[in-house]
Design a protein around this motif. Structure first.
Motif, PDB file in Angstrom:
ATOM      1  N   ASP A 122      -0.623  -4.155  -3.099  1.00  0.00           N
ATOM      2  CA  ASP A 122      -0.320  -4.416  -4.510  1.00  0.00           C
ATOM      3  C   ASP A 122      -0.958  -3.165  -5.485  1.00  0.00           C
ATOM      4  N   ASP A 123      -2.220  -2.959  -5.119  1.00  0.00           N
ATOM      5  CA  ASP A 123      -2.719  -1.904  -5.977  1.00  0.00           C
ATOM      6  C   ASP A 123      -2.055  -0.461  -5.703  1.00  0.00           C
ATOM      7  N   VAL A 124      -1.667  -0.073  -4.406  1.00  0.00           N
ATOM      8  CA  VAL A 124      -0.968   1.031  -4.508  1.00  0.00           C
ATOM      9  C   VAL A 124       0.480   1.031  -5.159  1.00  0.00           C
ATOM     10  N   VAL A 125       1.108   0.073  -5.109  1.00  0.00           N
ATOM     11  CA  VAL A 125       2.343  -0.368  -5.736  1.00  0.00           C
ATOM     12  C   VAL A 125       2.380  -0.079  -7.258  1.00  0.00           C
ATOM     13  N   VAL A 126       1.095  -0.936  -7.569  1.00  0.00           N
ATOM     14  CA  VAL A 126       1.085  -0.984  -9.331  1.00  0.00           C
ATOM     15  C   VAL A 126       0.597   0.568  -9.880  1.00  0.00           C
ATOM     16  N   ASP A 127      -0.197   1.329  -8.963  1.00  0.00           N
ATOM     17  CA  ASP A 127      -0.552   2.499  -9.480  1.00  0.00           C
ATOM     18  C   ASP A 127       0.775   3.379  -9.537  1.00  0.00           C
TER      19      ASP A 127
END
Length: 278
Positions: A122-127
């Motif tokens: 999630d965090d990687v994709v959002v960034d």
């Protein structure tokens, strides 16, 4: 944004779709295929049925007759959560909730992957999505304080974060400057190059010619033509459909659509006219 591990594979089929709203036929007998790896642009004059067709294809509006399937499954029979894992939608009108910060809105695009293995990213994709949409610097801004174009880019980042195999974009460039228009459509093309099926409603015919693999021209609720930009973006067809003469010229390999200035236009009824003295 492309993800080499994304399982792109779905195709979209539309068969015999009719829609009537308020007693008026909006779509009539629409048959259309969208395949992985292509950007399909929907174009046509106001009231042609572009946004209605997009809503039907996305499963947000049920047709009066006909069917829409993604990977062989009816979009109108899918549970909402399952449908959200297959297709993402960027609406023409932004409906971003009051009080949320930009990053929180983009994070909403990951909701359908909660409690799945994909949630780990999630965090990687959002960034990555925020970087592609050029909204990283807006992360902590409250959405209603953003300009219309900035809100549109936040919504686009949310769509990217959803990581779906079919993407629907309804006039994604309407509020954007030239730089961001080009960036959004370049990313739509990159998503298609990675295997997604992308459907985009556009009013700018030159943008459609530049970025779409195929163009679908709608007129009065019917498909008037479907084909490559070179096949469809022609002076003859566009002049007929838009009821205004246009020139289509080639410039450095790009098709440019230019309206004929001063051309004859339908007369305005006398009772509908006005002047500075009225």
């Amino acid at each position: 944004m492309t993800n080499p591990e994304q399982p792109w594979h779905a195709s979209l089929t539309v068969r015999g779709v009719d829609v009537t709203l308020g007693g008026q036929p909006i779509l009539r007998g629409v048959d259309l295929d969208v395949v992985p790896g292509e950007v399909l642009a929907l174009v046509g004059p106001n009231g042609a049925g572009k946004s209605t067709l997009l809503a039907v294809m996305a499963g947000d509006l049920a047709p009066e007759t006909g069917s829409v399937e993604i990977a062989g499954q009816s979009v109108h029979a899918m549970p909402a959560g399952v449908l959200a894992q297959h297709r993402g939608v960027l609406q023409q009108r932004q409906s971003l909730a009051f009080g949320f910060r930009a990053r929180e809105v983009v994070e909403m695009g990951r909701a359908m992957w909660r409690r799945t293995e994909r949630a780990d990213a999630d965090d990687v994709v959002v960034d990555r999505s925020m970087a592609v949409a050029d909204v990283t610097h807006l992360s902590d801004r409250v959405v209603p304080t953003l300009s219309g174009g900035e809100q549109a880019r936040v919504s686009f980042a949310r769509l990217l974060a959803q990581e779906t195999e079919v993407q629907f974009l309804d006039e994604p460039t309407a509020a954007l400057d030239i730089k961001h228009q080009e960036a959004v459509l370049a990313q739509a093309r990159a998503s298609a190059d990675a295997g997604a099926a992308v459907v985009v409603v556009l009013h700018d015919l030159s943008l459609a010619a530049a970025w779409a693999h195929r163009v679908c021209v709608l007129s009065a609720g019917r498909l008037r033509a479907v084909g490559t930009p070179a096949e469809v973006i022609t002076s003859e067809l566009l002049t007929e459909v838009y009821e205004h003469p246009v020139h289509v010229i080639s410039h450095e390999g790009n098709l440019l659509v230019v309206p004929v200035r001063g051309a004859a236009t339908p007369a305005v009824p006398e009772e509908a006219s006005w002047s500075a003295q009225s």
